[in-house]
Design an enzyme around this catalytic site. Structure first.
Site, PDB file in Angstrom:
ATOM      1  CE  LYS A 109      -4.676   0.772   0.157  1.00  0.00           C
ATOM      2  NZ  LYS A 109      -5.591  -0.005  -0.207  1.00  0.00           N
TER       3      LYS A 109
HETATM    4  P1  NAD Z   1     -13.197   7.391  -2.580  1.00  0.00           P
HETATM    5  O1  NAD Z   1     -12.100   8.485  -2.465  1.00  0.00           O
HETATM    6  O2  NAD Z   1     -13.878   7.210  -4.108  1.00  0.00           O
HETATM    7  O3  NAD Z   1     -14.644   7.929  -1.758  1.00  0.00           O
HETATM    8  C1  NAD Z   1     -14.500   8.015  -0.403  1.00  0.00           C
HETATM    9  C2  NAD Z   1     -15.763   8.407   0.187  1.00  0.00           C
HETATM   10  O4  NAD Z   1     -15.702   8.716   1.619  1.00  0.00           O
HETATM   11  C3  NAD Z   1     -16.229   9.655  -0.381  1.00  0.00           C
HETATM   12  O5  NAD Z   1     -17.777   9.780  -0.536  1.00  0.00           O
HETATM   13  C4  NAD Z   1     -15.790  10.651   0.786  1.00  0.00           C
HETATM   14  O6  NAD Z   1     -16.498  11.977   0.829  1.00  0.00           O
HETATM   15  C5  NAD Z   1     -16.131   9.802   1.919  1.00  0.00           C
HETATM   16  N1  NAD Z   1     -15.553  10.112   3.399  1.00  0.00           N
HETATM   17  C6  NAD Z   1     -14.307  10.742   3.556  1.00  0.00           C
HETATM   18  N2  NAD Z   1     -13.953  10.935   4.601  1.00  0.00           N
HETATM   19  C7  NAD Z   1     -15.120  10.531   5.269  1.00  0.00           C
HETATM   20  C8  NAD Z   1     -15.715  10.791   6.809  1.00  0.00           C
HETATM   21  N3  NAD Z   1     -14.798  11.145   7.537  1.00  0.00           N
HETATM   22  N4  NAD Z   1     -16.854  10.261   6.921  1.00  0.00           N
HETATM   23  C9  NAD Z   1     -17.681   9.964   5.958  1.00  0.00           C
HETATM   24  N5  NAD Z   1     -17.414  10.030   4.762  1.00  0.00           N
HETATM   25  C10 NAD Z   1     -16.358  10.024   4.385  1.00  0.00           C
HETATM   26  O7  NAD Z   1     -12.513   6.199  -1.922  1.00  0.00           O
HETATM   27  P2  NAD Z   1     -13.328   4.520  -2.429  1.00  0.00           P
HETATM   28  O8  NAD Z   1     -12.235   3.939  -3.396  1.00  0.00           O
HETATM   29  O9  NAD Z   1     -14.599   4.352  -2.570  1.00  0.00           O
HETATM   30  O10 NAD Z   1     -12.721   3.839  -1.083  1.00  0.00           O
HETATM   31  C11 NAD Z   1     -13.699   3.687   0.023  1.00  0.00           C
HETATM   32  C12 NAD Z   1     -13.181   2.615   1.066  1.00  0.00           C
HETATM   33  O11 NAD Z   1     -13.005   1.467   0.223  1.00  0.00           O
HETATM   34  C13 NAD Z   1     -11.504   2.844   1.601  1.00  0.00           C
HETATM   35  O12 NAD Z   1     -11.524   2.420   2.914  1.00  0.00           O
HETATM   36  C14 NAD Z   1     -10.745   2.243   0.704  1.00  0.00           C
HETATM   37  O13 NAD Z   1      -9.539   1.842   1.284  1.00  0.00           O
HETATM   38  C15 NAD Z   1     -11.576   1.041   0.303  1.00  0.00           C
HETATM   39  N6  NAD Z   1     -11.397   0.285  -0.716  1.00  0.00           N
HETATM   40  C16 NAD Z   1     -11.535   0.734  -1.957  1.00  0.00           C
HETATM   41  C17 NAD Z   1     -11.500  -0.100  -3.110  1.00  0.00           C
HETATM   42  C18 NAD Z   1     -11.362   0.767  -4.575  1.00  0.00           C
HETATM   43  O14 NAD Z   1     -11.294  -0.189  -5.431  1.00  0.00           O
HETATM   44  N7  NAD Z   1     -11.848   1.960  -4.659  1.00  0.00           N
HETATM   45  C19 NAD Z   1     -10.900  -1.383  -3.189  1.00  0.00           C
HETATM   46  C20 NAD Z   1     -10.936  -1.880  -1.781  1.00  0.00           C
HETATM   47  C21 NAD Z   1     -11.005  -0.997  -0.799  1.00  0.00           C
END
Ligand code: NAD
Length: 419
Positions: A109
């Site tokens: 990561k």
């Molecule tokens: P992203 O940046 O597209 O979206 C994140 C979302 O969370 C946004 O809507 C943001 O406004 C919101 N957010 C941020 N801080 C916040 C808070 N304090 N309270 C409430 N909402 C908040 O990110 P993503 O890719 O959707 O990732 C979200 C989660 O999923 C993360 O934990 C990431 O590690 C995990 N994840 C993502 C992927 C991927 O393929 N994108 C894969 C596995 C895991």
């Protein structure tokens, strides 16, 4: 002081989950010592030029946790909260996530401590190129393959791939996944994580006798993962009663218009000002009446402070590490089922793996093929986890770690430990 450190350490919480499963597996103490230490942690300065000409320096990280099953694999996060501790925990989870869905990858990561919302496209490009340039020697299709995470996107992957290719004087699409289609991305990658969340959720709902038609779902975080999962739940007949982003939450017990909310978020770059539901805080969202709760934002959202107030029957961890071990124990006591992050959000890395395979072969699949193979990988391994949970009488999280640890240890033992 010790307590304070323990309370804020994401890696500390991550290790606690590992230890529970390791105890049941009777793991060799030496192997356990190796598996609870990251193989490599890199911290470096990222000087870059602001649009006004000023020089600024941010801090970048890359943690390569484990290589037993293949090259390290894991996203890059751009967020003000990025620390070495957080990146290490995320790399640790990637190790188990790749193993639990049987991908030939280790765990990694990376991240930059910055707020992408305050940076222009030019600044983001310069930061990304410097970040990639600093890592040229240690990343690559056979070494470590980054991908998007919170605050990063396909365009950022394109700049990373271009910088790496320029430095190495060859075309290397397989150095990162989650790229745009025009430069070797995979069809279905953008939707893969949210699709995977809904696939395992629906499988578990069937086991629990929850009819998807009319089932109520609340989702925290409306980014890549949360918004796609919301759409998939609606397609399956569920009612999404609440969504949120960093600006707050929106609640409608009769169901929100998810297509409308997605269009609004795309146009305004957040849900701020969205009028489709009653305003609630992110804290209240987690305690709303619903069948399924999907935390899809950041770590440590379900804690000792709110675990007793959660009303969902099923929690599906779209985010990485949204539940602290204390909260997890309360859910176990209360009979609330948790599908752990390492399985629930493994759809993203699974299609990243497909992308890496397609880039190396130079042959690209149809979207229907990607989605079909994704469902096969996730549901086959989720069934194995459910079987272990039943046989050993343990929660799904412990069962998932047991399966993943078993696979990593089998690779280590077969290769032999070079020590
Ligand atoms: P992203 O940046 O597209 O979206 C994140 C979302 O969370 C946004 O809507 C943001 O406004 C919101 N957010 C941020 N801080 C916040 C808070 N304090 N309270 C409430 N909402 C908040 O990110 P993503 O890719 O959707 O990732 C979200 C989660 O999923 C993360 O934990 C990431 O590690 C995990 N994840 C993502 C992927 C991927 O393929 N994108 C894969 C596995 C895991």
């Amino acid at each position: 002081m010790m307590t304070a450190v323990r309370e804020v350490s994401v890696f500390g919480d991550a290790i606690a989950y590992f230890n529970e499963a390791a105890a049941l597996l009777d793991l060799d103490p030496g192997i356990r010592r190796i598996l609870t230490k990251p193989s490599r942690q890199i911290i470096f300065a990222i000087p870059f030029q602001r649009d006004n000409g000023e020089l600024e320096v941010f801090t970048g990280y890359r943690v390569q946790y484990n290589f037993a099953r293949g090259p390290a694999k894991g996203g890059i996060r751009y967020h003000p909260g990025v620390t070495l501790d957080e990146v290490t925990a995320l790399a640790f989870w990637m190790t188990w996530k790749c193993a639990v869905v049987d991908l030939p990858f280790g765990g990694g990561k990376g991240g930059v401590t910055c707020d992408p919302a305050t940076l222009s496209q030019g600044e983001l490009e310069r930061i990304t190129r410097r970040y990639a340039a600093e890592l040229v020697e240690v990343v690559g299709p056979d070494k470590d393959v980054p991908a998007p995470d919170v605050g990063t996107n396909p365009q950022i992957m394109a700049w990373f791939m271009d910088t790496y290719s320029m430095h190495t004087r060859q075309h290397v699409p397989g150095v990162v996944t989650g790229k745009p289609l025009a430069i070797g991305g995979s069809r279905g990658r953008v939707e893969a994580t949210g699709r995977g969340v809904s696939l395992v959720a629906l499988a578990q709902m069937r086991r629990m006798g929850i009819d998807p038609a009319g089932a109520k779902v609340a989702i925290q975080g409306f980014g890549n993962v949360g918004s796609v999962a919301a759409k998939m739940f609606v397609d399956a007949g569920c009612i999404v009663v609440a969504i949120s982003d960093v600006t707050g939450g929106y609640y409608n017990p009769s169901g929100l218009d998810i297509a409308g909310a997605t269009a609004y978020a795309q146009e305004h770059h957040s849900l701020d000002g969205y009028r489709g539901g009653e305003r609630v805080t992110n804290e209240v969202l987690l305690e709303l009446p619903c069948d399924v709760l999907v935390p899809a934002a950041l770590e440590k959202q379900l804690t000792l402070a709110n675990a007793r107030d959660v009303r969902a029957k099923l929690i599906v961890e779209g985010a990485n590490g949204p539940t602290t071990p204390d909260a997890d124990h309360i859910f176990k006591e209360r009979g609330i089922i948790v599908i752990p992050d390492i399985v629930a959000n493994a759809g993203g890395v699974t299609v990243s793996y497909f992308e890496w395979v397609q880039d190396r072969a130079g042959y690209f699949w149809k979207e229907s093929e990607v989605n079909e193979r994704l469902a096969d990988v996730l549901l086959e391994n989720f069934a194995k986890i459910s079987e272990i949970a039943e046989l050993r009488g343990v929660p799904l999280r412990t069962a998932a770690y047991m399966l993943a640890i078993d696979r990593v240890v089998a690779s280590m033992n077969t290769r032999g430990v070079y020590a």
